[in-house]
Design an enzyme around this catalytic site. Structure first.
Site, mmCIF file in Angstrom:
data_model
loop_
_atom_site.group_PDB
_atom_site.id
_atom_site.type_symbol
_atom_site.label_atom_id
_atom_site.label_comp_id
_atom_site.label_asym_id
_atom_site.label_seq_id
_atom_site.Cartn_x
_atom_site.Cartn_y
_atom_site.Cartn_z
ATOM 1 C CE LYS A 1 -4.357 0.731 0.331
ATOM 2 N NZ LYS A 1 -5.601 0.401 -0.164
ATOM 3 C CG ASP B 1 -7.107 3.306 -0.991
ATOM 4 O OD1 ASP B 1 -7.759 2.148 -0.922
ATOM 5 O OD2 ASP B 1 -7.377 4.037 -0.144
HETATM 6 N N1 GLU Z 1 -7.464 0.416 -2.887
HETATM 7 C C1 GLU Z 1 -7.961 -1.029 -3.331
HETATM 8 C C2 GLU Z 1 -7.963 -1.918 -2.105
HETATM 9 O O1 GLU Z 1 -8.093 -1.303 -1.019
HETATM 10 C C3 GLU Z 1 -7.874 -1.607 -4.443
HETATM 11 C C4 GLU Z 1 -6.147 -2.051 -4.712
HETATM 12 C C5 GLU Z 1 -5.850 -2.479 -5.886
HETATM 13 O O2 GLU Z 1 -6.738 -2.552 -6.971
HETATM 14 O O3 GLU Z 1 -4.712 -2.933 -6.322
HETATM 15 O O4 GLU Z 1 -8.426 -3.056 -2.369
#
Ligand code: GLU
Length: 448
Positions: A128, A168
């Protein structure tokens, strides 16, 4: 705290090593809660120091992001990328752009992502990133300059087979476009290094809808299994008005539900006969003033300023899709009192721990975000596959695969929970099932 000495040791080590990181510590605490039985049953977890390893990120990057405002003033933000665990695949997870972002929040989200990605059945590790920069109130040019500055640092650490960021909170198609453009300029490569891209340069159809649609598919499975029922005729509350919320509301409506309330940072909208969710999507695609704009069109709608009041509204199903910690113990009590039967998280950890415990004790079936909101990252995984093959699938093909993935995540969580004697405990099922695959890979790959 925990019955197991081993779990207490792990928890205490995280608390003393990560002072002040309350969101991360919370996420670890919730996860360790599900490990009691497993660590007793399987001594290799302790022998191989799996939990010691899994709570420490493989790598953490923190960097300066200087950029210039339209008025010529210099701004400095902090950028983060936490590469948490790559046992089952390249690091994968979004970039959060919000003023609240700090290392603790990124570590909490990265930790959750390990298990979420594992549950999708696709080969993706957990990571992340983000920054304490918020695009809200910034001009397009300012956002572009920020994204370009952010990428000039981030590109050192990522790659289509190393680490694949995505969007996100605060990071949508526009931001991903600017980030991708700069990555391409720096590396001279068109690759699937980011997901959530625009359709004209390698994005996947149905990625935008995926998290919200996936949440509703998952909740449909909950309704079927536990209540022998469906969304038809159910009263649903969806908090938030962002990408996840609006697509969850649309899909729930299409499946016959009445979406009685939605919210955003300004407050909430309530109509016991059901909100016009298509109109809400149309408005929120253009402006953040959703409440005022909607009220202009529907003067009889009830509005309120306190976002917690949305949980005082009577509903059968609650879908929190805004952000973390939006449901506390008091909110949980209101939900139970008003007859809510199912709560499935669309955001990442919107429900506080004591609220989850209260809900479960009082007969509400609860699903953690790492299971029910995994549709977004699942379609990101499908975007990676399409990019690697240099092809693109139709909307129906992607949506069909998403539906199957959500069904299989539900079954995996349910069967695992059942095996452990608590068939309604989807948190237990999600944590254990997500963990087992990662643990297996970590052991087979040796001490790295
Ligand atoms: N931010 C999204 C999540 O919390 C998607 C992450 C992504 O597609 O890599 O899963």
């Amino acid at each position: 705290m925990y019955k197991s000495e081993y779990l207490n040791r792990i928890y205490n080590s995280v608390v003393s090593r990560c002072p002040g990181e309350k969101e991360f510590i919370n996420a670890v605490e919730e996860f360790l809660d599900s490990m009691e039985y497993l660590v007793k049953k399987d001594p290799t977890i302790e022998e191989q120091a799996i939990l010691e390893r899994i709570v420490v990120p493989e790598r953490v990057f923190q960097f300066r992001v200087p950029w210039m405002g339209d008025d010529g003033k210099i701004h400095v933000n902090t950028g983060y990328r936490v590469q948490f665990n790559s046992a089952i695949g390249p690091f994968k997870g979004g970039l959060r752009l919000d003023e609240s972002v700090n290392l603790s929040i990124i570590k909490f989200l990265g930790f959750e992502q390990i298990f979420k990605n594992s549950l999708t059945g696709l080969p993706m590790g957990g990571g992340k990133g983000g920054s304490d920069f918020s695009p809200v109130g910034k001009s397009d040019n300012e956002i572009m300059r920020f994204c370009q500055a952010f990428m000039t640092e981030l590109y050192h650490f990522i790659g289509p087979d190393t680490d694949v960021p995505a969007g996100d909170l605060g990071c949508g198609a526009r931001e991903i476009g600017y980030l991708y453009g700069m990555y391409k300029k720096l590396t001279k490569e068109h690759t699937g290094v980011l997901t959530g891209k625009g359709l004209s340069f390698g994005g996947s159809l149905a990625r935008t809808e995926a998290t919200g649609f996936g949440l509703v598919y998952f909740t449909s499975e909950m309704l079927k299994k536990y209540k022998n029922d469906s969304f038809k005729g159910k009263k649903v509350i969806v908090s938030g008005c962002g990408n996840v919320a609006k697509h969850a509301a649309l899909k729930a409506y299409d499946l016959g539900a009445t979406v009685v309330a939605m919210s955003n940072i300004q407050g909430y909208l309530y109509d016991e006969n059901g909100l016009d969710v298509y109109k809400i999507k149309e408005i929120s695609d253009k402006t953040i003033n959703v409440i005022d704009e909607y009220k202009k069109l529907h003067p009889n709608v009830i509005t309120g300023e306190n976002k917690h009041d949305i949980w005082k509204i009577k509903c059968d199903i609650a879908l929190p899709c805004a952000t973390q910690n939006e449901i506390n113990l008091e909110d949980a009590k209101e939900l139970v009192k008003n007859g809510c039967k199912i709560l499935a998280e669309g955001a990442n950890m919107p429900t506080e721990l004591d609220a989850i415990k209260y809900l479960m004790k009082n007969g509400v079936i609860f699903s953690p975000g790492k299971a029910s909101n995994a549709g977004g990252v699942a379609v990101s995984g499908l975007e990676m596959t399409q990019n690697a093959e240099h092809i693109s699938w139709t909307f129906d093909e992607v949506e069909g695969k998403l539906k199957e993935i959500m069904k299989s995540i539900f079954n995996l969580c349910y069967e695992t929970a059942k095996e452990f004697g608590e068939p309604e405990n989807l948190s237990l099922g999600a944590n254990v099932a997500g963990f087992l695959k990662v643990k297996d890979a970590m052991i087979r790959e040796g001490l790295v």
